[in-house]
Scaffold this motif. Structure first.
Motif, short mmCIF file in Angstrom:
data_model
loop_
_atom_site.label_atom_id
_atom_site.label_comp_id
_atom_site.label_asym_id
_atom_site.label_seq_id
_atom_site.Cartn_x
_atom_site.Cartn_y
_atom_site.Cartn_z
N VAL A 27 -1.97 13.39 -17.65
CA VAL A 27 -1.10 12.56 -16.80
C VAL A 27 -1.13 13.11 -15.38
O VAL A 27 -1.08 14.32 -15.16
N ALA A 28 -1.18 12.17 -14.42
CA ALA A 28 -1.11 12.53 -13.01
C ALA A 28 -0.02 11.69 -12.35
O ALA A 28 0.03 10.47 -12.56
N ILE A 29 0.83 12.34 -11.59
CA ILE A 29 1.92 11.64 -10.90
C ILE A 29 1.64 11.67 -9.40
O ILE A 29 1.49 12.75 -8.82
N ILE A 30 1.58 10.50 -8.80
CA ILE A 30 1.44 10.41 -7.35
C ILE A 30 2.81 10.08 -6.78
O ILE A 30 3.35 9.01 -7.02
N ASP A 31 3.37 11.03 -6.03
CA ASP A 31 4.72 10.86 -5.49
C ASP A 31 4.63 10.45 -4.02
O ASP A 31 4.07 11.18 -3.20
N ILE A 32 5.20 9.29 -3.69
CA ILE A 32 5.13 8.76 -2.32
C ILE A 32 6.50 8.80 -1.63
O ILE A 32 6.74 8.03 -0.71
N THR A 33 7.35 9.70 -2.09
CA THR A 33 8.66 9.83 -1.45
C THR A 33 8.53 10.11 0.04
O THR A 33 9.33 9.64 0.85
N GLY A 34 7.51 10.87 0.42
CA GLY A 34 7.31 11.23 1.82
C GLY A 34 6.47 10.26 2.61
O GLY A 34 6.17 10.51 3.77
N VAL A 35 6.09 9.13 2.01
CA VAL A 35 5.33 8.10 2.74
C VAL A 35 6.33 7.19 3.44
O VAL A 35 7.16 6.56 2.78
N PRO A 36 6.30 7.09 4.77
CA PRO A 36 7.33 6.34 5.49
C PRO A 36 7.34 4.85 5.20
O PRO A 36 8.39 4.24 5.04
N THR A 37 6.17 4.24 5.15
CA THR A 37 6.07 2.81 4.89
C THR A 37 4.89 2.53 3.96
O THR A 37 3.93 3.31 3.91
N VAL A 38 4.98 1.43 3.27
CA VAL A 38 3.89 0.99 2.39
C VAL A 38 3.49 -0.42 2.80
O VAL A 38 4.30 -1.34 2.74
N ASP A 39 2.27 -0.57 3.24
CA ASP A 39 1.76 -1.91 3.55
C ASP A 39 0.65 -2.24 2.57
O ASP A 39 0.40 -1.50 1.61
N THR A 40 0.01 -3.38 2.79
CA THR A 40 -1.03 -3.83 1.87
C THR A 40 -2.16 -2.82 1.77
O THR A 40 -2.66 -2.51 0.68
N LEU A 41 -2.57 -2.24 2.91
CA LEU A 41 -3.67 -1.29 2.91
C LEU A 41 -3.30 -0.02 2.16
O LEU A 41 -4.09 0.50 1.38
N THR A 42 -2.06 0.47 2.39
CA THR A 42 -1.61 1.67 1.69
C THR A 42 -1.59 1.43 0.18
O THR A 42 -2.01 2.29 -0.60
N ALA A 43 -1.08 0.26 -0.23
CA ALA A 43 -1.03 -0.06 -1.66
C ALA A 43 -2.42 -0.11 -2.27
O ALA A 43 -2.65 0.35 -3.39
N GLN A 44 -3.39 -0.66 -1.52
CA GLN A 44 -4.76 -0.71 -2.01
C GLN A 44 -5.32 0.70 -2.20
O GLN A 44 -6.01 0.97 -3.18
N HIS A 45 -5.01 1.59 -1.28
CA HIS A 45 -5.46 2.97 -1.40
C HIS A 45 -4.86 3.62 -2.64
O HIS A 45 -5.54 4.37 -3.37
#
Length: 285
Positions: free
Chosen positions: A203-221
């Motif tokens: 299992v791998a957990i990607i934590d995006i608590t420190g990501v300021p915003t999520v746009d379409t490009l970020t979600a694709q990544h």
């Protein structure tokens, strides 16, 4: 193209090389802005090598185009000098001063040897044009060296800002802080996949608590990273879905239905423990 027969500078450099070196070295030593960073012996050697290569270059008949093969050795020396000075904290103007300061001893020698004002004017103009070009070359080399240092530092910071942490046997966590662009996604993906291979994690957990915003490009990544982890045989969760990020994802119509998401890293960790068949029980006091 100017030829050696049209200019007195090549002959003058050959005849008075030792005198020019002495006058130039003395002037540079007196005006050296970073005496603690550049020893007198090192500066003397740089001056000697520059004069030698300058004399060779002008004697080959080309004093107008310093980008040609005749000037390759001079360009190489100036690039080396510029890199060294950039590493020692010199400014671009302090770096270019190495070449520009040679004007004074050269002009003084031209005035001593040439009596015709018109000829003197032509030679000084030619020398000015040549040395200005070489001085600007040092600035360009300095800037290139600084850009290389900055790019290397950015890569190192990027690697340090995406650590893969082993939370439990078979469970990895990748906390992401800051914007997630294409270049950083590649680093994230490589780090995570390498760690999955090394640890055999499930299992791998990607934590995006420190990501300021999520746009379409970020979600694709993020989806690319999740897919890559799955191909390596590891389940991949995304945690840190704050209310505003959840609203943004819905508003943008981003499809995360095939990805397990959790509001916090703690929630994702508890789910990961279940996936690996581990339970945690509170001990009695």
């Amino acid at each position: 193209m100017e030829t050696t027969s049209e200019s007195k500078i090549p002959k003058l450099l050959e005849t008075y090389e030792a005198d020019l070196l002495a006058a130039w070295s003395q002037q540079l030593a007196a005006t050296n802005p970073r005496k603690g960073s550049l020893e007198a012996a090192e500066l003397q050697e740089e001056c000697r090598e520059f004069l030698k290569l300058l004399r060779r270059a002008v004697q080959r008949g080309n004093m107008t185009d310093i980008q040609t093969a005749e000037w390759q050795e001079v360009r190489g020396l100036l690039a080396s000098v510029s890199r060294t000075r950039s590493q020692r904290g010199f400014t671009p103007s302090e770096t270019a001063h190495f070449v520009f300061s040679f004007k004074q001893p050269l002009f003084d020698r031209l005035q001593q040897d040439l009596q015709d004002p018109a000829e003197l004017g032509r030679e000084i103009w030619q020398a000015t044009t040549l040395l200005d070009g070489l001085g600007l070359l040092t600035v360009e080399a300095y800037q290139k060296a600084r850009e290389e240092v900055i790019a290397r530092q950015q890569e190192e910071l990027m690697e340090l800002s995406t650590p893969v942490v082993k939370l439990w046997e078979g469970i990895l966590a990748l906390p992401i802080i800051g914007t997630l662009d294409s270049a950083r996604t590649q680093v994230v993906m490589e780090s995570l996949l390498q760690k999955i291979v090394e640890t055999g994690s499930e299992v791998a957990i990607i934590d995006i608590t420190g990501v300021p915003t999520v746009d379409t490009l970020t979600a694709q990544h993020l989806l690319k990273t999740v897919t890559a982890a799955r191909l390596m045989g590891a389940d991949c969760f995304i945690s840190g879905i704050r209310p505003q990020i959840a609203q943004t994802i819905v508003y943008l119509g981003i499809d995360l239905t095939n990805v397990i998401t959790k509001a916090t890293l703690a929630d994702a960790f508890m789910l990961a423990l279940k996936r690996v068949g581990t339970t945690i029980a509170r001990t009695q006091p």
